[in-house]
Design a protein around this motif. Sequence first.
Motif, mmCIF file in Angstrom:
data_model
loop_
_atom_site.group_PDB
_atom_site.id
_atom_site.type_symbol
_atom_site.label_atom_id
_atom_site.label_comp_id
_atom_site.label_asym_id
_atom_site.label_seq_id
_atom_site.Cartn_x
_atom_site.Cartn_y
_atom_site.Cartn_z
ATOM 1 N N PRO A 56 24.740 -145.224 76.185
ATOM 2 C CA PRO A 56 26.015 -144.835 75.565
ATOM 3 C C PRO A 56 25.883 -144.329 74.136
ATOM 4 O O PRO A 56 26.832 -143.740 73.605
ATOM 5 C CB PRO A 56 26.832 -146.132 75.620
ATOM 6 N N ASN A 57 24.731 -144.562 73.505
ATOM 7 C CA ASN A 57 24.553 -144.115 72.120
ATOM 8 C C ASN A 57 23.990 -142.698 72.009
ATOM 9 O O ASN A 57 23.761 -142.213 70.902
ATOM 10 C CB ASN A 57 23.630 -145.079 71.368
ATOM 11 N N THR A 107 17.449 -149.714 71.893
ATOM 12 C CA THR A 107 18.461 -148.676 72.033
ATOM 13 C C THR A 107 17.820 -147.297 72.011
ATOM 14 O O THR A 107 16.792 -147.092 71.382
ATOM 15 C CB THR A 107 19.504 -148.743 70.900
ATOM 16 N N SER A 141 19.151 -143.530 71.034
ATOM 17 C CA SER A 141 20.298 -142.862 70.422
ATOM 18 C C SER A 141 19.888 -141.473 69.956
ATOM 19 O O SER A 141 18.715 -141.115 69.948
ATOM 20 C CB SER A 141 20.830 -143.673 69.241
ATOM 21 N N GLU A 185 24.471 -138.688 72.429
ATOM 22 C CA GLU A 185 25.480 -137.634 72.496
ATOM 23 C C GLU A 185 24.900 -136.470 73.303
ATOM 24 O O GLU A 185 24.008 -135.766 72.836
ATOM 25 C CB GLU A 185 25.876 -137.165 71.097
ATOM 26 N N SER A 245 13.153 -147.230 67.285
ATOM 27 C CA SER A 245 14.462 -147.362 67.920
ATOM 28 C C SER A 245 14.350 -148.103 69.243
ATOM 29 O O SER A 245 15.189 -148.945 69.582
ATOM 30 C CB SER A 245 15.083 -145.980 68.150
#
Length: 309
Positions: A121-122, A91, A93, A124, A86
């Motif tokens: 931003p990816n 990114t 995530s 949670e 990843s």
Amino acid sequence: MGKPSLADLSAFAAVARRRSFRKAADALGVSRSSLSHTVIALEKALGVRLLNRTTRSVEPTQAGAALLSRIEPLLGEFDAAIDAISEVGGTVSGALRINCGEEAADRLLQSIVPAFLGRFPNVELEIATDGRLVDIVAEGFDAGVRLHESVPQDMTAVPFGGPMRFLAVAAPDYLARHGGPMTPEDLHRHRCIRHRLPSGRSYRWEFERHGEAMTVDVPGALTLSHTGLMAKAAAGGNGIAFVPEPVARERLASGALVAVLEDWSPPFAGLCLYYPGHRHVPAPLRAFIDTLKEIDGDRLYSTAGTARR
């Protein structure tokens, strides 16, 4: 069922770590019945019972504990490989769950969380506020935030926010009417706002000066379970409260509250983000730690990021 799959082993490990089908199912995002069927099928394929189940608890058998100890490093390596791929793509995530108290959550939300969410931003992010000292592994959290003294010894601790202290505070009009305590023993002659801990017991106020420690079980007609409300009640003239300094800072600055017994309230090691040190650190958690260190900067302790023994 043929050879167990990675998903089957991950499902078993989730239950064995948390000692609960319900908690494991919630963490994996599957139904409890589906998870139970997966584990039963795994046990049937291996020809051995892995978990002892009762109506109140789930515990690994000897064989289950042995299997868990062998597969946990492998599952960690798998997670690390996925994270590495990843990151090659540029990114980060996934989900990140952090458990902490309300005051700690407020501290994180001031600058660290906004910076983290802006950069990643990816991810949670879930911050669950709980005054109890929970087992973050059993409850399915990636990390927790607690006072340094409350961090389990087998965890990796990353201190942040610098030293802190608790202060005894009261409204000026209360002190004008009743006078201020000169020593912690004087609190027995005052109206104090008591603190009910999540465990149900009443917190005994702790003081120290010149190496002399003192604990006082203060009297009081008002008991609250939230330090922010305690500071508010003290500002309303209801008595003396004992709260973390950041909780009272604005009212101290405005003059709504006055600190007493300050020479009995030395600073101590403050908050720590902590996580299991023997496991692979997921990419979202690693990114959060890096953000915390950058934002907190020069206030970090030299022990940051090292396992406490």
